[in-house]
Design a protein around this motif. Structure first.
Motif, PDB file in Angstrom:
ATOM      1  N   TYR A 227       0.817  -1.210   0.000  1.00 57.90           N
ATOM      2  CA  TYR A 227       0.000   0.000   0.000  1.00 57.90           C
ATOM      3  C   TYR A 227       0.852   1.261   0.000  1.00 57.90           C
ATOM      4  O   TYR A 227       1.870   1.335   0.691  1.00 57.90           O
ATOM      5  CB  TYR A 227      -0.887   0.032   1.244  1.00 57.90           C
ATOM      6  CG  TYR A 227      -2.060  -0.893   1.192  1.00 57.90           C
ATOM      7  CD1 TYR A 227      -1.898  -2.265   1.409  1.00 57.90           C
ATOM      8  CD2 TYR A 227      -3.337  -0.412   0.920  1.00 57.90           C
ATOM      9  CE1 TYR A 227      -2.975  -3.120   1.350  1.00 57.90           C
ATOM     10  CE2 TYR A 227      -4.417  -1.271   0.875  1.00 57.90           C
ATOM     11  CZ  TYR A 227      -4.230  -2.623   1.084  1.00 57.90           C
ATOM     12  OH  TYR A 227      -5.304  -3.457   1.020  1.00 57.90           O
TER      13      TYR A 227
ATOM     14  N   ILE B  91       1.234   4.920   1.392  1.00 53.19           N
ATOM     15  CA  ILE B  91       0.857   5.537   2.665  1.00 53.19           C
ATOM     16  C   ILE B  91       0.932   7.049   2.515  1.00 53.19           C
ATOM     17  O   ILE B  91       1.895   7.573   1.934  1.00 53.19           O
ATOM     18  CB  ILE B  91       1.797   5.094   3.810  1.00 53.19           C
ATOM     19  CG1 ILE B  91       1.840   3.561   3.933  1.00 53.19           C
ATOM     20  CG2 ILE B  91       1.352   5.737   5.123  1.00 53.19           C
ATOM     21  CD1 ILE B  91       0.539   2.917   4.362  1.00 53.19           C
TER      22      ILE B  91
ATOM     23  N   SER C 187       4.219   2.318  -2.665  1.00 55.18           N
ATOM     24  CA  SER C 187       4.335   1.090  -1.885  1.00 55.18           C
ATOM     25  C   SER C 187       5.754   0.548  -1.825  1.00 55.18           C
ATOM     26  O   SER C 187       6.247   0.208  -0.744  1.00 55.18           O
ATOM     27  CB  SER C 187       3.400   0.026  -2.455  1.00 55.18           C
ATOM     28  OG  SER C 187       3.707  -0.204  -3.824  1.00 55.18           O
TER      29      SER C 187
ATOM     30  N   ALA D 296      -3.707   4.372   4.367  1.00 60.65           N
ATOM     31  CA  ALA D 296      -3.150   3.384   3.444  1.00 60.65           C
ATOM     32  C   ALA D 296      -4.082   3.219   2.265  1.00 60.65           C
ATOM     33  O   ALA D 296      -5.305   3.052   2.444  1.00 60.65           O
ATOM     34  CB  ALA D 296      -2.958   2.044   4.139  1.00 60.65           C
TER      35      ALA D 296
ATOM     36  N   TYR E 149      -8.009   6.166  -0.297  1.00 62.33           N
ATOM     37  CA  TYR E 149      -7.384   5.542   0.865  1.00 62.33           C
ATOM     38  C   TYR E 149      -8.418   4.748   1.644  1.00 62.33           C
ATOM     39  O   TYR E 149      -9.475   5.264   2.015  1.00 62.33           O
ATOM     40  CB  TYR E 149      -6.684   6.595   1.729  1.00 62.33           C
ATOM     41  CG  TYR E 149      -5.408   7.041   1.064  1.00 62.33           C
ATOM     42  CD1 TYR E 149      -5.413   8.056   0.116  1.00 62.33           C
ATOM     43  CD2 TYR E 149      -4.217   6.392   1.321  1.00 62.33           C
ATOM     44  CE1 TYR E 149      -4.256   8.415  -0.545  1.00 62.33           C
ATOM     45  CE2 TYR E 149      -3.048   6.755   0.674  1.00 62.33           C
ATOM     46  CZ  TYR E 149      -3.080   7.766  -0.261  1.00 62.33           C
ATOM     47  OH  TYR E 149      -1.918   8.114  -0.909  1.00 62.33           O
TER      48      TYR E 149
END
Length: 121
Positions: free
Chosen positions: A32, A34, A53, A98, A108
């Motif tokens: 993921y 962030i 990621s 994330a 997200y």
């Protein structure tokens, strides 16, 4: 259970520094992007910075470029936001999230509870 836990917020004088941490668990953290978002009283949530990621691409909103640095340690499931030369206008609750590499909150999936950053003048 998916969790994102922010830490490192606090009260600092203008010109000072803080390092925020975002620890993830319960999902495949390294898959993921962030991001850090912030929300000041009476204002909309704003995307601050994002890190992809695995290949390390980063993005910053214009107002923090040159002052904030985002980084990640996938071995520790943690993302950091180093904030230098802080200004009173940086005062907000900071959230990590994330999802996909973007500064739009809409992409997200997982969000932390936030940590307060207060910069005094």
């Amino acid at each position: 259970e998916v969790q994102l836990v922010e830490s490192g917020g606090g009260l600092v004088q203008a010109g000072g520094s803080l390092r925020l941490s975002c620890a993830g668990s319960g999902f495949t953290f390294e898959s993921y992007a962030i991001a850090w978002f912030r929300q000041a009283p009476g204002k909309e949530r704003e995307g601050v910075s994002s890190i992809s990621s695995s290949d390390g691409y980063t993005y910053y909103t214009e107002s923090v470029k040159g002052r904030f640095t985002i980084s990640r340690d996938n071995a520790k499931n943690t993302v950091y936001l180093q904030m230098n030369s802080l200004k009173p206008e940086d005062t907000a609750v900071y959230y990590c999230a994330a999802g996909r590499f973007s500064l739009s909150p809409n992409v997200y999936s997982y969000w932390g509870q936030g940590t307060q950053v207060t910069v005094s003048s």
